[in-house]
Write a protein that holds these residues in place. Structure first.
Motif, mmCIF file in Angstrom:
data_model
loop_
_atom_site.group_PDB
_atom_site.id
_atom_site.type_symbol
_atom_site.label_atom_id
_atom_site.label_comp_id
_atom_site.label_asym_id
_atom_site.label_seq_id
_atom_site.Cartn_x
_atom_site.Cartn_y
_atom_site.Cartn_z
ATOM 1 N N HIS A 1 14.193 48.012 42.641
ATOM 2 C CA HIS A 1 15.659 48.049 42.639
ATOM 3 C C HIS A 1 16.191 48.467 41.267
ATOM 4 O O HIS A 1 17.111 49.285 41.163
ATOM 5 N N VAL A 2 15.624 47.891 40.223
ATOM 6 C CA VAL A 2 16.086 48.189 38.865
ATOM 7 C C VAL A 2 15.837 49.661 38.523
ATOM 8 O O VAL A 2 16.708 50.342 37.966
ATOM 9 N N VAL A 3 14.658 50.171 38.882
ATOM 10 C CA VAL A 3 14.339 51.575 38.596
ATOM 11 C C VAL A 3 15.292 52.494 39.330
ATOM 12 O O VAL A 3 15.865 53.432 38.744
ATOM 13 N N TRP A 4 15.510 52.250 40.620
ATOM 14 C CA TRP A 4 16.372 53.121 41.405
ATOM 15 C C TRP A 4 17.843 52.954 41.012
ATOM 16 O O TRP A 4 18.616 53.901 41.112
ATOM 17 N N THR A 5 18.228 51.775 40.566
ATOM 18 C CA THR A 5 19.592 51.594 40.076
ATOM 19 C C THR A 5 19.815 52.422 38.823
ATOM 20 O O THR A 5 20.895 53.022 38.641
ATOM 21 N N TYR A 6 18.818 52.478 37.965
ATOM 22 C CA TYR A 6 18.912 53.309 36.758
ATOM 23 C C TYR A 6 19.121 54.771 37.134
ATOM 24 O O TYR A 6 19.953 55.464 36.532
ATOM 25 N N LEU A 7 18.401 55.252 38.142
ATOM 26 C CA LEU A 7 18.554 56.644 38.569
ATOM 27 C C LEU A 7 19.954 56.896 39.132
ATOM 28 O O LEU A 7 20.565 57.939 38.863
ATOM 29 N N ILE A 8 20.451 55.955 39.912
ATOM 30 C CA ILE A 8 21.793 56.115 40.486
ATOM 31 C C ILE A 8 22.853 56.125 39.392
ATOM 32 O O ILE A 8 23.763 56.965 39.386
ATOM 33 N N LEU A 9 22.755 55.208 38.441
ATOM 34 C CA LEU A 9 23.724 55.152 37.346
ATOM 35 C C LEU A 9 23.610 56.378 36.453
ATOM 36 O O LEU A 9 24.616 56.837 35.889
ATOM 37 N N MET B 1 22.870 59.377 37.516
ATOM 38 C CA MET B 1 23.600 60.423 38.233
ATOM 39 C C MET B 1 25.098 60.223 38.106
ATOM 40 O O MET B 1 25.858 61.181 37.931
ATOM 41 N N ALA B 2 25.535 58.968 38.192
ATOM 42 C CA ALA B 2 26.966 58.681 38.066
ATOM 43 C C ALA B 2 27.468 59.051 36.674
ATOM 44 O O ALA B 2 28.561 59.624 36.528
ATOM 45 N N GLU C 1 38.545 60.510 36.707
ATOM 46 C CA GLU C 1 39.754 59.726 36.461
ATOM 47 C C GLU C 1 40.069 58.961 37.735
ATOM 48 O O GLU C 1 40.889 59.381 38.551
ATOM 49 N N GLY C 2 39.401 57.844 37.893
ATOM 50 C CA GLY C 2 39.635 57.025 39.075
ATOM 51 C C GLY C 2 38.702 57.319 40.220
ATOM 52 O O GLY C 2 38.581 56.523 41.119
ATOM 53 N N ASP C 3 38.081 58.497 40.223
ATOM 54 C CA ASP C 3 37.115 58.794 41.260
ATOM 55 C C ASP C 3 36.062 59.725 40.679
ATOM 56 O O ASP C 3 36.161 60.199 39.571
ATOM 57 N N ILE C 4 35.042 59.936 41.463
ATOM 58 C CA ILE C 4 33.971 60.815 41.006
ATOM 59 C C ILE C 4 34.341 62.247 41.359
ATOM 60 O O ILE C 4 34.506 62.586 42.521
ATOM 61 N N ARG C 5 34.421 63.077 40.362
ATOM 62 C CA ARG C 5 34.796 64.469 40.593
ATOM 63 C C ARG C 5 33.570 65.352 40.416
ATOM 64 O O ARG C 5 32.825 65.211 39.469
ATOM 65 N N SER C 6 33.403 66.279 41.350
ATOM 66 C CA SER C 6 32.252 67.184 41.259
ATOM 67 C C SER C 6 32.549 68.422 42.063
ATOM 68 O O SER C 6 33.479 68.473 42.852
ATOM 69 N N SER C 7 31.726 69.424 41.853
ATOM 70 C CA SER C 7 31.899 70.666 42.590
ATOM 71 C C SER C 7 31.299 70.515 43.969
ATOM 72 O O SER C 7 30.642 69.558 44.298
ATOM 73 N N SER C 8 31.486 71.503 44.800
ATOM 74 C CA SER C 8 30.993 71.454 46.169
ATOM 75 C C SER C 8 29.566 71.925 46.284
ATOM 76 O O SER C 8 29.019 71.968 47.366
ATOM 77 N N ASP C 9 28.970 72.299 45.170
ATOM 78 C CA ASP C 9 27.608 72.790 45.224
ATOM 79 C C ASP C 9 26.649 71.833 44.555
ATOM 80 O O ASP C 9 26.991 71.105 43.645
ATOM 81 N N VAL C 10 25.401 71.877 45.030
ATOM 82 C CA VAL C 10 24.350 71.090 44.420
ATOM 83 C C VAL C 10 23.858 71.830 43.191
ATOM 84 O O VAL C 10 23.676 73.033 43.194
ATOM 85 N N SER C 11 23.645 71.097 42.109
ATOM 86 C CA SER C 11 23.242 71.740 40.862
ATOM 87 C C SER C 11 21.755 71.926 40.792
ATOM 88 O O SER C 11 20.996 71.460 41.604
ATOM 89 N N ASP C 12 21.319 72.606 39.764
ATOM 90 C CA ASP C 12 19.901 72.813 39.535
ATOM 91 C C ASP C 12 19.406 71.861 38.470
ATOM 92 O O ASP C 12 18.682 72.239 37.568
ATOM 93 N N PRO D 1 25.964 68.367 36.521
ATOM 94 C CA PRO D 1 24.533 68.493 36.730
ATOM 95 C C PRO D 1 23.956 67.450 37.655
ATOM 96 O O PRO D 1 22.814 67.081 37.524
ATOM 97 N N THR D 2 24.720 66.949 38.595
ATOM 98 C CA THR D 2 24.251 65.860 39.421
ATOM 99 C C THR D 2 24.179 66.272 40.873
ATOM 100 O O THR D 2 25.027 66.993 41.357
ATOM 101 N N THR D 3 23.188 65.793 41.587
ATOM 102 C CA THR D 3 23.105 65.977 43.022
ATOM 103 C C THR D 3 22.868 64.637 43.681
ATOM 104 O O THR D 3 22.142 63.814 43.163
ATOM 105 N N TYR D 4 23.479 64.442 44.830
ATOM 106 C CA TYR D 4 23.293 63.190 45.539
ATOM 107 C C TYR D 4 22.072 63.241 46.432
ATOM 108 O O TYR D 4 21.676 62.231 46.975
#
Length: 380
Positions: free
Chosen positions: A315-323, A325-326, A336-347, A368-371
């Motif tokens: 859990h701790v390892v995967w939480t680090y990866l999620i944070l 990305m955030a 500013e109040g929400d997560i803003r990103s483009s509509s494309d997945v980055s490299d 530079p983040t992809t979900y």
């Protein structure tokens, strides 16, 4: 020949509290308590194949048409030119180790060999629609199983007071709804263990394979030892986070970016709340601190607790990866109040589909983040 070995492995001195035998918790018509039946651990095996068949049917009749309706194309990557010798080398080792040597053998330039290799590796990658269907299937199960688990546990005493997970152990009866909750959960993770070999292959393939095996083992052993109460709580807790994990991925593949951003924010809140706060400070605290106060300890207790600690480390390892990305999303998108990103997945180097994204990227990338690299979540 196996009987002495099985008797030695399943000794009650290891798996049961002191002065308790297997006969004491064996189900029977004249018992005051309905105990779990160890033979039922085999029931999830055929049920797992039912899940696999149901998934196949839903993908063909519901998920794929729905994905196409959302605009997701079942496009395959460009095929590499037919070259039997390069194909044989690729099948021997998908990683290109000696492009110079292959180029000399085939009278090709090193650049031609590398280009063919990139096309061939890209050819093996599943389409976006396939990945969307996989995530939608998991989302369907986790959301349904969470609602089902919440409904059956709502009137159970141990949901509101975790001490009741230990009081009276091992003489705790199992009801029909809890029986189905356990069997369905075990069957689903067993089906994932099987289907993982043809599902979308991710970087943590073997880690997840071991996780699925450990999950099925934990469910099975806890069932045999009549530890189903604490098991249901862990199952319910983990399903909550998995709903958001799969929903984020599916919305990303469908290019619903605003929905994806909102769900990703929900993922962070629910994931940290369940995996980093409730799991260690409520569940693990009860198993390590409260349980010894309420019942005598036995070796299997420490085995189960050690495996739960292993889950916490994951859990701790995967939480680090999620944070991580955030943080990248906020830093690049200036949230500013929400997560803003483009509509494309980055490299991003952390992205599983790095090369595929480089080929198919049509718009400029704002972060530079992809979900799509959101980790699988571990469960009891």
């Amino acid at each position: 020949m196996l009987r002495p070995l099985l008797d030695s492995f399943w000794t009650p001195n290891v798996w049961l509290p002191p002065n308790t035998t297997w006969e004491d918790i064996a189900p029977g018509p004249h018992k005051a308590v309905r105990y779990t039946d160890y033979r039922h651990v085999f029931f999830p095996i055929p049920l797992a194949f039912v899940f696999i068949a149901l998934r196949f049917i839903l993908q063909r009749t519901v998920y794929a048409p729905f994905g196409k309706h959302l605009g997701i194309k079942d496009t395959r990557n460009r095929k590499a030119p037919n070259n039997p010798k390069l194909e044989a080398a690729y099948r021997a080792s998908p990683k290109l180790k000696q492009p110079c040597g292959l180029a000399k053998q085939l009278d090709m330039t090193e650049r031609q060999v590398e280009r063919w290799w990139r096309l061939r590796r890209s050819q093996d990658k599943p389409s976006t629609l396939v990945k969307f269907c996989e995530n939608l299937w998991k989302f369907t199960f986790h959301s349904s199983n969470f609602v089902f688990g919440l409904c059956i546990l709502w009137n159970k005493s141990w949901l509101w007071d975790i001490d009741h997970a230990y009081l009276g152990y091992p003489h705790q009866g199992v009801t029909d709804d809890v029986w189905w909750y356990y069997m369905i959960s075990a069957a689903f993770y067993l089906s994932l263990t099987i289907s993982q070999f043809w599902d979308v292959r991710r970087k943590d393939f073997w880690q997840m394979f071991l996780h699925h095996v450990a999950t099925v083992s934990l469910i099975s052993f806890s069932w045999v030892c009549n530890l189903h109460r604490i098991g249901t709580l862990v199952l319910l807790l983990h399903d909550a986070g998995d709903i958001f994990v799969e929903a984020v991925k599916a919305s990303k593949y469908a290019n619903y970016q605003k929905t994806c951003d909102t769900l990703f924010l929900g993922l962070i809140i629910v994931w940290i709340g369940t995996r980093i706060i409730i799991f260690p400070y409520h569940l693990l605290w009860s198993t390590w601190i409260r349980a010894p106060m309420l019942l005598p300890m036995f070796p299997a207790y420490y085995i189960f607790n050690s495996l739960l600690l292993l889950l916490l480390m994951l859990h701790v390892v995967w939480t680090y990866l999620i944070l991580q990305m955030a943080y990248r999303t906020i830093q690049a998108g200036k949230m500013e109040g929400d997560i803003r990103s483009s509509s494309d997945v980055s490299d991003s180097p952390a992205t599983n589909n790095h090369h595929e994204n480089n080929i198919n990227n049509k718009k400029s990338v704002h972060h530079p983040t992809t979900y799509t690299n959101t980790p699988h979540t571990p469960k009891f």
